[in-house]
Motif scaffolding. Structure first.
Motif, PDB file in Angstrom:
ATOM      1  N   MET A  33       0.846  -0.914  -0.114  1.00 28.81           N
ATOM      2  CA  MET A  33       0.365  -0.023   0.038  1.00 28.81           C
ATOM      3  C   MET A  33       1.246   1.856   0.028  1.00 28.81           C
ATOM      4  N   ILE A  34       0.343   2.269  -0.998  1.00 27.49           N
ATOM      5  CA  ILE A  34       1.029   3.402  -0.794  1.00 27.49           C
ATOM      6  C   ILE A  34      -0.042   4.208  -0.356  1.00 27.49           C
ATOM      7  N   VAL A  35      -0.038   4.874   1.159  1.00 25.48           N
ATOM      8  CA  VAL A  35      -1.162   5.207   1.534  1.00 25.48           C
ATOM      9  C   VAL A  35       0.046   6.935   2.784  1.00 25.48           C
ATOM     10  N   GLU A  36      -0.735   8.002   2.930  1.00 23.00           N
ATOM     11  CA  GLU A  36      -0.265   8.787   4.101  1.00 23.00           C
ATOM     12  C   GLU A  36      -1.081   8.312   5.614  1.00 23.00           C
ATOM     13  N   PRO A  37       0.285   8.447   5.891  1.00 23.48           N
ATOM     14  CA  PRO A  37       0.185   8.585   7.547  1.00 23.48           C
ATOM     15  C   PRO A  37      -1.387   9.261   8.152  1.00 23.48           C
ATOM     16  N   GLY A  38      -1.993   8.239   9.228  1.00 23.30           N
ATOM     17  CA  GLY A  38      -3.360   8.840   9.755  1.00 23.30           C
ATOM     18  C   GLY A  38      -4.036   8.686   8.594  1.00 23.30           C
ATOM     19  N   THR A  39      -4.672   8.428   6.997  1.00 22.92           N
ATOM     20  CA  THR A  39      -5.471   9.158   6.258  1.00 22.92           C
ATOM     21  C   THR A  39      -6.187   7.507   6.796  1.00 22.92           C
ATOM     22  N   LEU A  40      -6.161   6.423   7.147  1.00 22.39           N
ATOM     23  CA  LEU A  40      -7.536   5.134   7.065  1.00 22.39           C
ATOM     24  C   LEU A  40      -7.740   4.804   8.569  1.00 22.39           C
ATOM     25  N   ALA A  41      -9.469   4.431   7.367  1.00 22.10           N
ATOM     26  CA  ALA A  41     -10.218   3.920   8.768  1.00 22.10           C
ATOM     27  C   ALA A  41      -9.701   2.088   8.866  1.00 22.10           C
ATOM     28  N   ILE A  42      -8.805   2.088  10.483  1.00 21.33           N
ATOM     29  CA  ILE A  42      -9.297   0.722  10.297  1.00 21.33           C
ATOM     30  C   ILE A  42      -9.926   0.335  11.467  1.00 21.33           C
ATOM     31  N   LEU A  43     -10.496  -1.218  11.258  1.00 17.64           N
ATOM     32  CA  LEU A  43     -11.132  -1.493  11.865  1.00 17.64           C
ATOM     33  C   LEU A  43     -10.935  -3.541  12.478  1.00 17.64           C
ATOM     34  N   ASP A  44      -9.911  -3.428  13.215  1.00 20.72           N
ATOM     35  CA  ASP A  44      -9.457  -4.535  13.996  1.00 20.72           C
ATOM     36  C   ASP A  44     -10.380  -5.687  14.393  1.00 20.72           C
ATOM     37  N   LEU A  45     -10.528  -6.730  13.699  1.00 21.72           N
ATOM     38  CA  LEU A  45     -11.754  -7.184  13.573  1.00 21.72           C
ATOM     39  C   LEU A  45     -11.056  -8.766  15.193  1.00 21.72           C
ATOM     40  N   GLY A  46     -11.506  -8.615  16.247  1.00 25.65           N
ATOM     41  CA  GLY A  46     -10.316  -9.576  17.266  1.00 25.65           C
ATOM     42  C   GLY A  46      -9.325  -9.181  18.222  1.00 25.65           C
ATOM     43  N   CYS A  47      -9.719  -7.681  18.462  1.00 28.06           N
ATOM     44  CA  CYS A  47      -8.460  -7.188  18.715  1.00 28.06           C
ATOM     45  C   CYS A  47      -8.107  -7.355  20.068  1.00 28.06           C
ATOM     46  N   GLY A  48      -7.979  -9.022  20.559  1.00 29.63           N
ATOM     47  CA  GLY A  48      -7.988  -9.451  22.017  1.00 29.63           C
ATOM     48  C   GLY A  48      -6.593  -9.270  22.678  1.00 29.63           C
ATOM     49  N   THR A  49      -4.899  -8.735  21.508  1.00 27.39           N
ATOM     50  CA  THR A  49      -3.438  -8.232  22.281  1.00 27.39           C
ATOM     51  C   THR A  49      -3.442  -6.627  22.049  1.00 27.39           C
ATOM     52  N   GLY A  50      -4.219  -6.372  20.926  1.00 30.22           N
ATOM     53  CA  GLY A  50      -4.269  -5.061  20.912  1.00 30.22           C
ATOM     54  C   GLY A  50      -2.866  -4.563  20.694  1.00 30.22           C
ATOM     55  N   LEU A  51      -2.407  -5.976  19.730  1.00 30.38           N
ATOM     56  CA  LEU A  51      -0.842  -5.622  19.007  1.00 30.38           C
ATOM     57  C   LEU A  51      -1.353  -5.208  17.761  1.00 30.38           C
ATOM     58  N   SER A  52      -2.106  -5.524  17.214  1.00 34.75           N
ATOM     59  CA  SER A  52      -2.478  -5.107  15.820  1.00 34.75           C
ATOM     60  C   SER A  52      -2.783  -3.599  15.932  1.00 34.75           C
ATOM     61  N   GLY A  53      -3.381  -3.031  16.845  1.00 33.27           N
ATOM     62  CA  GLY A  53      -3.729  -1.584  17.201  1.00 33.27           C
ATOM     63  C   GLY A  53      -2.221  -0.978  17.121  1.00 33.27           C
ATOM     64  N   ALA A  54      -1.394  -1.426  18.004  1.00 35.14           N
ATOM     65  CA  ALA A  54       0.407  -0.529  17.862  1.00 35.14           C
ATOM     66  C   ALA A  54       0.579  -1.037  16.657  1.00 35.14           C
ATOM     67  N   ALA A  55       0.870  -1.700  15.858  1.00 32.17           N
ATOM     68  CA  ALA A  55       1.373  -2.074  14.427  1.00 32.17           C
ATOM     69  C   ALA A  55       0.829  -0.670  13.237  1.00 32.17           C
ATOM     70  N   PHE A  56      -0.884  -1.452  13.607  1.00 36.93           N
ATOM     71  CA  PHE A  56      -0.958  -0.322  12.462  1.00 36.93           C
ATOM     72  C   PHE A  56      -1.170   1.581  12.787  1.00 36.93           C
ATOM     73  N   HIS A  57      -1.233   2.196  14.448  1.00 32.74           N
ATOM     74  CA  HIS A  57      -2.030   3.070  14.517  1.00 32.74           C
ATOM     75  C   HIS A  57      -1.616   4.667  13.622  1.00 32.74           C
ATOM     76  N   ASP A  58       0.024   4.175  13.360  1.00 36.39           N
ATOM     77  CA  ASP A  58       0.295   5.745  12.789  1.00 36.39           C
ATOM     78  C   ASP A  58      -0.341   5.508  10.904  1.00 36.39           C
ATOM     79  N   LEU A  59      -1.699   4.377  10.958  1.00 39.00           N
ATOM     80  CA  LEU A  59      -1.828   5.017   8.665  1.00 39.00           C
ATOM     81  C   LEU A  59      -2.465   5.327   9.511  1.00 39.00           C
ATOM     82  N   ALA A  60      -3.786   5.187  10.508  1.00 39.97           N
ATOM     83  CA  ALA A  60      -4.947   5.060  11.456  1.00 39.97           C
ATOM     84  C   ALA A  60      -5.587   6.682  11.672  1.00 39.97           C
ATOM     85  N   ALA A  61      -5.950   7.384  10.626  1.00 38.09           N
ATOM     86  CA  ALA A  61      -7.009   8.339  11.215  1.00 38.09           C
ATOM     87  C   ALA A  61      -8.537   7.789  12.065  1.00 38.09           C
ATOM     88  N   ARG A  62      -8.711   6.254  11.712  1.00 34.21           N
ATOM     89  CA  ARG A  62      -9.737   6.002  13.080  1.00 34.21           C
ATOM     90  C   ARG A  62      -9.378   4.551  12.843  1.00 34.21           C
TER      91      ARG A  62
END
Length: 105
Positions: A33-62
């Motif tokens: 992907m070629i995206v600007e940081p802070g521009t994606l809306a991300i839905l973490d299905l199964g966010c048990g550990t929170g590790l996915s949120g940590a890995a993708f937080h800089d890409l997410a506007a939401r």
């Protein structure tokens, strides 16, 4: 059992079990992907550990997360099978979206 495991869950997942899925997925995302940081809306299905949120937080506007252990999802799947699982996912997304403004404040 979970209460005993919870205080150091992330460390155990990463160190003892070598859980690397979020980092691997982020690596693929960076390659594909070629995206600007802070521009994606991300839905973490199964966010048990929170590790996915940590890995993708800089890409997410939401960044929203939904736990997969919701009882309603299990009941819908039990009685309706795959269509029930799809309904559960759609209901979950609607629930997440309905409270988004309140969570931002």
């Amino acid at each position: 059992l979970f209460d005993q495991f919870a205080p150091d869950y992330d460390r155990r997942m990463l160190d003892e079990l070598s859980y690397r899925a979020p980092r691997v997925l982020r690596g693929f995302a960076d390659m594909l992907m070629i995206v600007e940081p802070g521009t994606l809306a991300i839905l973490d299905l199964g966010c048990g550990t929170g590790l996915s949120g940590a890995a993708f937080h800089d890409l997410a506007a939401r960044l929203d997360g939904v736990r997969l252990d919701a009882l309603f999802a299990k009941v819908l799947f039990l009685f309706l099978g795959v269509p029930g699982a799809i309904i559960a996912i759609l209901l979950t997304v609607l629930i997440v979206l309905s409270g988004a403004d309140r969570r931002r404040r």
